[in-house]
Design a protein around this motif. Structure first.
Motif, PDB file in Angstrom:
ATOM      1  N   GLU A 138      12.839   3.437 -12.009  1.00 33.29           N
ATOM      2  CA  GLU A 138      11.737   2.564 -12.413  1.00 33.29           C
ATOM      3  C   GLU A 138      11.289   2.869 -13.838  1.00 33.29           C
ATOM      4  O   GLU A 138      11.372   4.014 -14.283  1.00 33.29           O
ATOM      5  CB  GLU A 138      10.500   2.804 -11.529  1.00 33.29           C
ATOM      6  N   THR A 139      10.767   1.857 -14.501  1.00 34.86           N
ATOM      7  CA  THR A 139      10.037   2.081 -15.753  1.00 34.86           C
ATOM      8  C   THR A 139       8.587   2.378 -15.374  1.00 34.86           C
ATOM      9  O   THR A 139       8.154   2.105 -14.234  1.00 34.86           O
ATOM     10  CB  THR A 139      10.068   0.831 -16.659  1.00 34.86           C
ATOM     11  N   VAL A 140       7.809   2.897 -16.332  1.00 32.86           N
ATOM     12  CA  VAL A 140       6.397   3.150 -16.029  1.00 32.86           C
ATOM     13  C   VAL A 140       5.660   1.848 -15.727  1.00 32.86           C
ATOM     14  O   VAL A 140       4.775   1.819 -14.869  1.00 32.86           O
ATOM     15  CB  VAL A 140       5.682   3.956 -17.147  1.00 32.86           C
ATOM     16  N   GLU A 141       6.044   0.767 -16.414  1.00 36.55           N
ATOM     17  CA  GLU A 141       5.412  -0.533 -16.154  1.00 36.55           C
ATOM     18  C   GLU A 141       5.700  -1.013 -14.734  1.00 36.55           C
ATOM     19  O   GLU A 141       4.799  -1.506 -14.043  1.00 36.55           O
ATOM     20  CB  GLU A 141       5.887  -1.579 -17.173  1.00 36.55           C
ATOM     21  N   GLU A 142       6.951  -0.874 -14.296  1.00 39.06           N
ATOM     22  CA  GLU A 142       7.309  -1.267 -12.922  1.00 39.06           C
ATOM     23  C   GLU A 142       6.554  -0.422 -11.908  1.00 39.06           C
ATOM     24  O   GLU A 142       6.096  -0.929 -10.880  1.00 39.06           O
ATOM     25  CB  GLU A 142       8.817  -1.130 -12.707  1.00 39.06           C
ATOM     26  N   THR A 143       6.408   0.867 -12.205  1.00 39.26           N
ATOM     27  CA  THR A 143       5.652   1.757 -11.315  1.00 39.26           C
ATOM     28  C   THR A 143       4.212   1.281 -11.180  1.00 39.26           C
ATOM     29  O   THR A 143       3.674   1.197 -10.070  1.00 39.26           O
ATOM     30  CB  THR A 143       5.674   3.204 -11.846  1.00 39.26           C
ATOM     31  N   ALA A 144       3.575   0.971 -12.310  1.00 37.38           N
ATOM     32  CA  ALA A 144       2.173   0.528 -12.285  1.00 37.38           C
ATOM     33  C   ALA A 144       2.012  -0.708 -11.406  1.00 37.38           C
ATOM     34  O   ALA A 144       1.137  -0.750 -10.525  1.00 37.38           O
ATOM     35  CB  ALA A 144       1.687   0.242 -13.710  1.00 37.38           C
ATOM     36  N   LEU A 145       2.857  -1.706 -11.616  1.00 33.68           N
ATOM     37  CA  LEU A 145       2.734  -2.958 -10.850  1.00 33.68           C
ATOM     38  C   LEU A 145       3.049  -2.748  -9.370  1.00 33.68           C
ATOM     39  O   LEU A 145       2.378  -3.315  -8.504  1.00 33.68           O
ATOM     40  CB  LEU A 145       3.634  -4.037 -11.460  1.00 33.68           C
ATOM     41  N   ARG A 146       4.048  -1.916  -9.052  1.00 31.20           N
ATOM     42  CA  ARG A 146       4.386  -1.638  -7.652  1.00 31.20           C
ATOM     43  C   ARG A 146       3.248  -0.912  -6.953  1.00 31.20           C
ATOM     44  O   ARG A 146       2.865  -1.262  -5.828  1.00 31.20           O
ATOM     45  CB  ARG A 146       5.684  -0.807  -7.564  1.00 31.20           C
ATOM     46  N   GLU A 147       2.696   0.092  -7.608  1.00 35.76           N
ATOM     47  CA  GLU A 147       1.605   0.857  -6.998  1.00 35.76           C
ATOM     48  C   GLU A 147       0.371  -0.005  -6.765  1.00 35.76           C
ATOM     49  O   GLU A 147      -0.280   0.113  -5.734  1.00 35.76           O
ATOM     50  CB  GLU A 147       1.263   2.089  -7.854  1.00 35.76           C
ATOM     51  N   ILE A 148       0.035  -0.865  -7.729  1.00 36.30           N
ATOM     52  CA  ILE A 148      -1.103  -1.770  -7.549  1.00 36.30           C
ATOM     53  C   ILE A 148      -0.866  -2.677  -6.348  1.00 36.30           C
ATOM     54  O   ILE A 148      -1.747  -2.842  -5.493  1.00 36.30           O
ATOM     55  CB  ILE A 148      -1.355  -2.583  -8.840  1.00 36.30           C
ATOM     56  N   LEU A 149       0.330  -3.233  -6.239  1.00 31.65           N
ATOM     57  CA  LEU A 149       0.655  -4.103  -5.110  1.00 31.65           C
ATOM     58  C   LEU A 149       0.594  -3.337  -3.789  1.00 31.65           C
ATOM     59  O   LEU A 149      -0.036  -3.785  -2.825  1.00 31.65           O
ATOM     60  CB  LEU A 149       2.032  -4.740  -5.297  1.00 31.65           C
ATOM     61  N   GLU A 150       1.220  -2.152  -3.745  1.00 29.08           N
ATOM     62  CA  GLU A 150       1.238  -1.373  -2.502  1.00 29.08           C
ATOM     63  C   GLU A 150      -0.162  -0.944  -2.066  1.00 29.08           C
ATOM     64  O   GLU A 150      -0.497  -1.017  -0.886  1.00 29.08           O
ATOM     65  CB  GLU A 150       2.110  -0.116  -2.672  1.00 29.08           C
ATOM     66  N   GLU A 151      -0.967  -0.479  -3.008  1.00 25.02           N
ATOM     67  CA  GLU A 151      -2.279   0.058  -2.653  1.00 25.02           C
ATOM     68  C   GLU A 151      -3.327  -1.010  -2.405  1.00 25.02           C
ATOM     69  O   GLU A 151      -4.257  -0.785  -1.638  1.00 25.02           O
ATOM     70  CB  GLU A 151      -2.778   1.022  -3.735  1.00 25.02           C
ATOM     71  N   THR A 152      -3.196  -2.183  -3.070  1.00 28.19           N
ATOM     72  CA  THR A 152      -4.294  -3.152  -3.018  1.00 28.19           C
ATOM     73  C   THR A 152      -3.920  -4.558  -2.564  1.00 28.19           C
ATOM     74  O   THR A 152      -4.798  -5.379  -2.353  1.00 28.19           O
ATOM     75  CB  THR A 152      -4.972  -3.271  -4.400  1.00 28.19           C
ATOM     76  N   GLY A 153      -2.620  -4.863  -2.479  1.00 27.14           N
ATOM     77  CA  GLY A 153      -2.196  -6.203  -2.080  1.00 27.14           C
ATOM     78  C   GLY A 153      -2.200  -7.222  -3.206  1.00 27.14           C
ATOM     79  O   GLY A 153      -1.987  -8.406  -2.978  1.00 27.14           O
ATOM     80  N   ILE A 154      -2.430  -6.773  -4.434  1.00 31.33           N
ATOM     81  CA  ILE A 154      -2.538  -7.691  -5.576  1.00 31.33           C
ATOM     82  C   ILE A 154      -1.295  -7.613  -6.464  1.00 31.33           C
ATOM     83  O   ILE A 154      -0.878  -6.532  -6.877  1.00 31.33           O
ATOM     84  CB  ILE A 154      -3.802  -7.365  -6.414  1.00 31.33           C
ATOM     85  N   HIS A 155      -0.713  -8.794  -6.737  1.00 33.48           N
ATOM     86  CA  HIS A 155       0.358  -8.912  -7.728  1.00 33.48           C
ATOM     87  C   HIS A 155      -0.314  -9.050  -9.081  1.00 33.48           C
ATOM     88  O   HIS A 155      -1.236  -9.850  -9.233  1.00 33.48           O
ATOM     89  CB  HIS A 155       1.211 -10.173  -7.497  1.00 33.48           C
TER      90      HIS A 155
END
Length: 142
Positions: A41-58
């Motif tokens: 993963e890139t750091v950007e991909e990590t940020a977006l994946r974690e936000i989605l996993e933790e909060t349900g938001i794309h």
């Protein structure tokens, strides 16, 4: 050992009003969605994946906010150099849904209320992250 995490200050405009996403972690502290980078993963991909996993938001990244660095001791590996990359992320889809294995709750807050909660029960190293992100959104806090 080095560990890299990424996350974001997520925002949306609801009926013309700016709202900031804050989560309550498993320790009861107010914080921002973030998590560890996975292989490939890139750091950007990590940020977006974690936000989605933790909060349900794309979300979509608007710009970088800040990188914080600190050290902590992991009982199994010893001293860890930790980097956390934070981005300003606009919510584009999804509905709030807390990842109950990781966090206690997630909510949308008016910017000044998000700042108040950060000051009262957030982690100190998130003060400059949230303050900088709010400034980028045109909100000045004290």
């Amino acid at each position: 050992m080095k560990e890299i995490s990424a996350g974001g200050v997520v925002f949306r405009r609801q009926n013309g009003e700016l709202q900031i996403q804050m989560i309550q972690d498993r320790y009861g502290k107010m914080t921002l969605a973030k998590g560890k980078m996975e292989p490939g993963e890139t750091v950007e991909e990590t940020a977006l994946r974690e936000i989605l996993e933790e909060t349900g938001i794309h979300g979509q990244i608007v710009e970088s906010v800040e990188m914080i660095a600190y050290q902590y001791t992991n009982p199994s590996v010893g001293l860890v150099d930790k980097e956390v990359h934070y981005y300003l992320v606009e919510a584009i889809d999804g509905s709030l849904q807390a990842q109950v294995e990781e966090i206690r709750g997630v909510e949308w807050l008016e910017p000044q209320e998000a700042w108040r909660q950060q000051q009262e029960s957030g982690y100190d190293n998130n003060n400059s992250v949230l303050g900088t992100a709010l400034l980028k959104l045109g909100i000045e806090v004290k």
